[in-house]
Design an enzyme around this catalytic site. Structure first.
Site, short mmCIF file in Angstrom:
data_model
loop_
_atom_site.label_atom_id
_atom_site.label_comp_id
_atom_site.label_asym_id
_atom_site.label_seq_id
_atom_site.Cartn_x
_atom_site.Cartn_y
_atom_site.Cartn_z
N ILE A 100 149.14 -6.89 79.98
CA ILE A 100 147.92 -7.13 79.20
C ILE A 100 147.63 -8.62 79.13
CG2 ILE A 100 146.90 -6.89 76.90
CD1 ILE A 100 148.86 -4.43 76.62
N CYS A 101 146.45 -8.99 79.58
CA CYS A 101 145.96 -10.37 79.55
C CYS A 101 146.95 -11.28 80.28
CB CYS A 101 145.72 -10.81 78.10
SG CYS A 101 144.84 -12.37 77.98
N GLN A 102 147.55 -12.25 79.60
CA GLN A 102 148.52 -13.13 80.25
C GLN A 102 149.72 -12.32 80.75
OE1 GLN A 102 150.46 -15.92 77.61
NE2 GLN A 102 150.38 -17.54 79.12
N GLY A 151 149.44 -9.47 81.95
CA GLY A 151 148.97 -8.89 83.20
C GLY A 151 149.15 -9.84 84.37
#
Lengths: 277, 379
Positions: free
Chosen positions: B161-163, B165
Site C-alpha cells: 500500500i502506497c510506499q 507498494g
C-alpha cells in the site's frame, strides 16, 4: 469642558497612535528587504565576518540621517568601509599572533564557539527572512480566497440561493480559501519560497547543532555526530550479518514437517523473540 | 442554503441571510451540540476508541519490525496462499483495520484469506541509516521467508500500500520466485506521471519534491537524520490546510451529537496522531531517486548494488488506484500495463481518496471482495 474631558485632554500620549503596528510592520518590511545596504543585510555581513561589507552597509544607512551624515559625507559609506578594511588585517594578525597562545590556555573552544555563535545568529536571521517571505505568499493566497468567496456569493445571489447560517458561510469560506491556497502553493513562486524556507531552516539547525557540538566536545560528552557514526557502523554490521545469514539459509531449506505444523491455524508454537539481524 | 424564487431576489442583493435572530438560534443549536458532545466525550471508554482490533498473533520480530498473522474470522479455516500486507512507513498499518465496520483486513479475512501484516514500527534516531534496501531485501524478505517456511510454500501473495507498494514492487522485481501474485494499492510507480498532465489540487508532494535541488535533500537528511513523525504529519496537513483546520471546527461541531460519527472521527484521529519517524536514508533515496529521478519506472533504481528491473515482475499484478486520490495522482499510479514483465496485468479503480479507498463506505464494498476474487482466481 467636563472633568472627564479635561483629564482625557491632559493625559500625555507617550507613544504615537498605532505604534505597535508601525513597529511590527517595520520589522516585517525589514525582514523582507533584501540586498546589500539595508540594515539587516549589513548585520548579516558583520555576523558572517565580512567586516568591511558590513560596515559599508551601515554607512549607507547612516547617510540618510541628519547629523550623522557628516560622518559619511562626500563618499556615502566609504569612511566606514575603509575602517572595516583596515580592521580586517588587524583581526587576522591578532589571530595569527595570539591564536596559539589562546589555544594553549584552553581557549580554543571559546574561539570556536564565538565563530559558531556568530554563524548561528546569521543563519537564524536568514531563517526569519525566509519565513517572512513564505508567509507573504500565504497571505496572498488568503486574500485570493476572500476574492473567490465574494465571487461565489455573487453567483449564488444571481441564482437566487441564500446562506442562512454562519456555519454555511464558514464552510463556503473554507472551500474557497482551500482552492485559492492550492493554486497559490503549487505556483512557482510559492514552491521557490518553500524551498528557500526549507534550506534556511536546515542551515539554522545545522549551526545550532554545531554550537552544541563545540560545547559537548569541550565537556567530553559524545556529540550527535559521534552517535551517528556509531549507529552507521552498527547498521553496516547488521547488513553483513544479514547477507551471511541469507547466504547460509539459501543452502538449507526448512523441514517440511515443521512447515506443516506451523501452518495450522491457531498454532502458537512459533517462539516469539528477537532474531539475529 | 436555500434556493428562493428568482423574482423574490433583487438583482445584486447579497445572498447572506444571516439575521441576529438566526444567529441566536444557530448559537443555541451549537451550544446544545457542544454540551451533549462534551458529555459524550467524557463517557467514551478506551475500548470504544481502540483501533486495529482484529485479533492477531505475533509471529516474528526483528529490531522494531513485527510480523503478525491475523486469526481466522469466525473460526473459518483460511485457504489458499497466504497474503502479506505491507503498509507505508509514513503512517501506521492500523489504518487498514481502523474499526470493525471499516476494516480492509477483516473483510479479507471474511473472504477466507490467510492474512499476514508487517508492522514497520517506530524508527528512532538509531535507525537513521536504514535505506530502502534494508526494508526490501532485509525486513520484507525475512517476513516472506518466515511465511514460506511456516506454510511450506515457495511463494506468497504480496499486497503493498502506497510506499509499501513501492517496496512490494521492488521486492517482486528482486525476488520474483518468492511472490506468487502482486497487488499494489494506491502505489506511485511513475513519479513524474503528473508532470505533463498536472491535476489541480493534487500531487503537491510531487511538485514540491521536484522544486528542490538534490543538494537540498542532502542538506535536509544530513541535518535532521530522521524526519520526526510530527513533521511528516504536518506535511500531509499542509496538502489541504484550510480543509484540515475546518475539520476540527465546523465539521466536528456537526457530528458531536452522533456517537457513531464521533467515534469514526476519534478513531481516525488516533491513527493520524500516531505518525512514525522516517529514516533519513530512506527519505534521501525516496526523494532523490524516485520523486526527482523517477528511477523506478525507468528501471534505474539501485538497491543494495542490484538494479530493480520491473520487467522481472512476471507474476500476475493487480494495480488498485483511488479515483479521487490527490496524494498520489492517478497519472502516477495507473496505466502501467507495459511497465511490468507480467502477462497478467489488471487495474481496479476504487471510489474515494487515498485513505478513503480503505475506510470509505463505497470502497468497502468493492476493494476486499475484488482483491480476494482476483487472488482466488490465481491461486
Amino acid at each position: 469642558m467636563s472633568q472627564d474631558d479635561a483629564s482625557t485632554a491632559a493625559a500625555p500620549q507617550l507613544l504615537p497612535a498605532g505604534w505597535l503596528d508601525s513597529l511590527y510592520g517595520g520589522y516585517l518590511r525589514m525582514l523582507m528587504a533584501g540586498g546589500a545596504g539595508d540594515g539587516l543585510g549589513a548585520l548579516r555581513e558583520l555576523l558572517q565576518g565580512h567586516v568591511a561589507d558590513g560596515l559599508a552597509g551601515f554607512g549607507k544607512l547612516l547617510s540618510g540621517h541628519g547629523s550623522l551624515a557628516s560622518l559619511v559625507q562626500g563618499g556615502g559609506a566609504t569612511p566606514l568601509a575603509a575602517a572595516g578594511e583596515a580592521l580586517k588585517p588587524l583581526a587576522l594578525n591578532v589571530e595569527r599572533a595570539y591564536g596559539g597562545l589562546a589555544d594553549a590556555f584552553g581557549l580554543a573552544p571559546l574561539r570556536e564557539l564565538e565563530q559558531a555563535g556568530r554563524e548561528m545568529a546569521s543563519a537564524a536571521l536568514a531563517h526569519r527572512q525566509a519565513q517572512a517571505a513564505y508567509l507573504d505568499v500565504v497571505a496572498g493566497a488568503l486574500g485570493k480566497g476572500a476574492e473567490v468567496l465574494t465571487t461565489r456569493l455573487a453567483d449564488m445571489a444571481r441564482r437566487g440561493e441564500s446562506v442562512d447560517t454562519l456555519l454555511e458561510l464558514l464552510r463556503l469560506w473554507a472551500r474557497a480559501t482551500d482552492e485559492a491556497m492550492h493554486e497559490a502553493m503549487q505556483a512557482p513562486a510559492a514552491l521557490k519560497a518553500s524551498a528557500e524556507l526549507l534550506r534556511a531552516a536546515a542551515r539554522s539547525r545545522r549551526q545550532q547543532q554545531r554550537v552544541v557540538a563545540v560545547v559537548s566536545e569541550a565537556l567530553n560528552v559524545p556529540t550527535r555526530a559521534d552517535m551517528d557514526d556509531a549507529y552507521r557502523e552498527i547498521q553496516e554490521l547488521k547488513r553483513e550479518l544479514r547477507r551471511s545469514r541469507k547466504a547460509a539459509a539459501a543452502d538449507d531449506p526448512p523441514p517440511a514437517t515443521e512447515a506443516r505444523r506451523a501452518a495450522e491455524p491457531g498454532a502458537r508454537r512459533t517462539p516469539k523473540g528477537s532474531t539475529a539481524a | 442554503m436555500s434556493a428562493q424564487d428568482a423574482s423574490a431576489a433583487p438583482a445584486g442583493a447579497s445572498p447572506i441571510r444571516i439575521t441576529p435572530q438566526s444567529l441566536l438560534q444557530e448559537w443555541q443549536r451549537m451550544s446544545g451540540k457542544i454540551a451533549s458532545g462534551s458529555r459524550r466525550l467524557a463517557e467514551l471508554s478506551e475500548e470504544q476508541l481502540a483501533i486495529a482490533t482484529a485479533p492477531k498473533e505475533e509471529i516474528w520480530r526483528q529490531d522494531m519490525v513485527r510480523l503478525y498473522r491475523y486469526l481466522p474470522a469466525d473460526g473459518r479455516q483460511p485457504s489458499g496462499v497466504p497474503v502479506l500486507l505491507a503498509y507505508a512507513l509514513v503512517g501506521r498499518y492500523q489504518m487498514i483495520d481502523l474499526e470493525a465496520e471499516r476494516s480492509f483486513v477483516r473483510k479479507l479475512l471474511a473472504q477466507g484469506l490467510d492474512v499476514y501484516m508487517v508492522d514497520w514500527g517506530h524508527p528512532s534516531r538509531a535507525q537513521r541509516w536504514l535505506g530502502i534496501d534494508d526494508y526490501v531485501s532485509g525486513y520484507l524478505d525475512d517476513c516472506v521467508d518466515t511465511i514460506r517456511s511456516r506454510h511450506g510454500v515457495p511463494a506468497v501473495n504480496l499486497l503493498g500500500i502506497c510506499q509499501g507498494g513501492v517496496f512490494a514492487a521492488c521486492y517482486a522485481a528482486l525476488f520474483p520466485r518468492k511472490v506468487k501474485n502482486l497487488v499494489l494499492a494506491v502505489t506511485p510507480i511513475d513519479f513524474h506521471g503528473d508532470a505533463s498532465s498536472p491535476e489541480a489540487g493534487a500531487g503537491y508532494m510531487n511538485l514540491w519534491a521536484r522544486s528542490l535541488e538534490p543538494e537540498d535533500i542532502d542538506l535536509l537528511v544530513d541535518t535532521f537524520g530522521l524526519a520526526p513523525g510530527a513533521v511528516v504529519g504536518f506535511s500531509f496537513l499542509m496538502m489541504n490546510p484550510v480543509a484540515n483546520v475546518a475539520k476540527y471546527t465546523t465539521e466536528l461541531v456537526e457530528i458531536l451529537d452522533d456517537e457513531a460519527k464521533l467515534l469514526n472521527f476519534l478513531r481516525m484521529e488516533r491513527w493520524i496522531s500516531d505518525r512514525p519517524g522516517h529514516p533519513g536514508e530512506v527519505m534521501r533515496q525516496w526523494f532523490k531517486d524516485l520523486y526527482q529521478g523517477n528511477k523506478l519506472v525507468k528501471n534505474e533504481l539501485m538497491l543494495g548494488g542490484r538494479r530493480v528491473d520491473l520487467k522481472q515482475v512476471t507474476m500476475p499484478v493487480l494495480n488498485v488506484y483511488a479515483e479521487g486520490d490527490v496524494i498520489i495522482p492517478n497519472a502516477c499510479s495507473r496505466g502501467l500495463d507495459g511497465v511490468f514483465g507480467s502477462a497478467d496485468y489488471s487495474e481496479l479503480g476504487v471510489p474515494g481518496g487515498h485513505i478513503g479507498t480503505f475506510v470509505g463506505g463505497k470502497a468497502q464494498k468493492v476493494l476486499a471482495p475484488s482483491v480476494a476474487k482476483w487472488l482466488a482466481q490465481r491461486s
